[in-house]
Every structure is written in C-alpha cells, then in structure tokens.
Design a protein around this motif. Structure first.
Motif, mmCIF file in Angstrom:
data_model
loop_
_atom_site.group_PDB
_atom_site.id
_atom_site.type_symbol
_atom_site.label_atom_id
_atom_site.label_comp_id
_atom_site.label_asym_id
_atom_site.label_seq_id
_atom_site.Cartn_x
_atom_site.Cartn_y
_atom_site.Cartn_z
ATOM 1 N N VAL A 72 -18.233 -15.434 48.460
ATOM 2 C CA VAL A 72 -19.400 -15.039 47.665
ATOM 3 C C VAL A 72 -19.951 -13.719 48.210
ATOM 4 N N GLU A 73 -20.652 -13.014 47.339
ATOM 5 C CA GLU A 73 -21.285 -11.751 47.755
ATOM 6 C C GLU A 73 -22.513 -12.016 48.612
ATOM 7 N N ASP A 74 -23.309 -12.995 48.200
ATOM 8 C CA ASP A 74 -24.558 -13.319 48.888
ATOM 9 C C ASP A 74 -24.339 -14.541 49.781
ATOM 10 N N GLU A 75 -24.555 -14.374 51.060
ATOM 11 C CA GLU A 75 -24.338 -15.461 52.021
ATOM 12 C C GLU A 75 -25.114 -16.722 51.663
ATOM 13 N N GLY A 76 -26.274 -16.575 51.039
ATOM 14 C CA GLY A 76 -27.091 -17.717 50.652
ATOM 15 C C GLY A 76 -26.413 -18.621 49.631
ATOM 16 N N GLU A 77 -25.484 -18.078 48.845
ATOM 17 C CA GLU A 77 -24.768 -18.863 47.834
ATOM 18 C C GLU A 77 -23.708 -19.778 48.455
ATOM 19 N N LEU A 78 -23.296 -19.478 49.664
ATOM 20 C CA LEU A 78 -22.209 -20.210 50.306
ATOM 21 C C LEU A 78 -22.515 -21.695 50.461
ATOM 22 N N ALA A 79 -23.759 -22.028 50.771
ATOM 23 C CA ALA A 79 -24.143 -23.432 50.960
ATOM 24 C C ALA A 79 -23.970 -24.241 49.676
#
Length: 134
Positions: A72-79
């Motif tokens: 993912v581009e945004d680390e926050g989306e990984l979860a």
C-alpha cells in the motif's frame, strides 16, 4: 452474414497468446504454477488471478508469500489490507514479512495474524523492528 466476415475470424485458442504462439506456462500442472506464484511478491501474485479463469483459484491455494513491503502507499492502510489477504487466502503460508519502521499496528495485531490458519507452517518469518534510539 457474408463468408469471411467477423464471425468467421480465427478466435484465439486457450494456451495461445495474441500472436498465436503457445503459452507454455499454462501447460504446467497447477501445483507447479502455484509454486511459481508463491515466489512472486504479494501484489503480483494476487494479480495472476486475472490472467485466465484457470488461474483464479491458484493464488488462493498456492503457499502465501505475504511480504507487506510495497503493498500500500499509505502505511496506515496496511492494518486493514493484511487481514483481508489472510482471510481470502486458504494457506499454507510460505513467507510473512513486516517491513522495518512500520508503526501502524501493535504486537496484539501481529499476534492475531500469526494465529490465522492461513499462516500455519510458515517457512520464513521476518518481523523487522525499529530499534530504540540510544
């Protein structure tokens, strides 16, 4: 409709590419294709589902190579992405890698992922942690 019209055009056969050449990878047994898919990065492995209807089930049944780098581009989306991958995959797990510096989830979250049957019998695990500054 006249002879030689669009309905009589040669259609591409399964196992051929657009140039009419044979697709040798599709001739391989599913188990071999699954092993090849399991060596691909996660995103590319999942994209193999669109290649042909025969390949749709192969990514989900091939050993999972869950490398979170570049998913993912945004680390926050990984979860949110990791649990969806784990729940859509049948397992087994080949590799599970969380990149260095990823701070979007805690130990309890990672523990819940590792308890999934999809991740059973991992061959490789890499949890890269950021060290404490001195």
């Amino acid at each position: 409709m006249e002879a030689g019209g669009p309905s009589s055009e040669r259609r591409m056969r399964v196992g051929e590419d657009e140039g009419g050449r044979s697709d040798r990878i599709s001739d391989l047994p599913d188990a071999v294709i699954g092993d090849i898919i399991s060596l691909l990065p996660t995103k590319e492995g999942a994209h193999t589902q669109i290649l042909a209807s025969r390949w749709r089930h192969l990514w989900r049944s091939a050993p999972l190579n869950l490398d979170c780098r570049g998913l993912v581009e945004d680390e926050g989306e990984l979860a949110g992405v990791v649990p969806r991958i784990i729940s859509s995959h049948q397992g087994p797990g080949r590799r599970f890698r969380i990149p260095r510096g990823c701070k979007c989830f805690g130990a309890a979250t990672v523990d819940s992922w590792l308890q999934s049957p999809t991740i059973d019998n991992l061959h490789e695990i890499c949890l890269c942690c950021q060290g404490q500054p001195r």
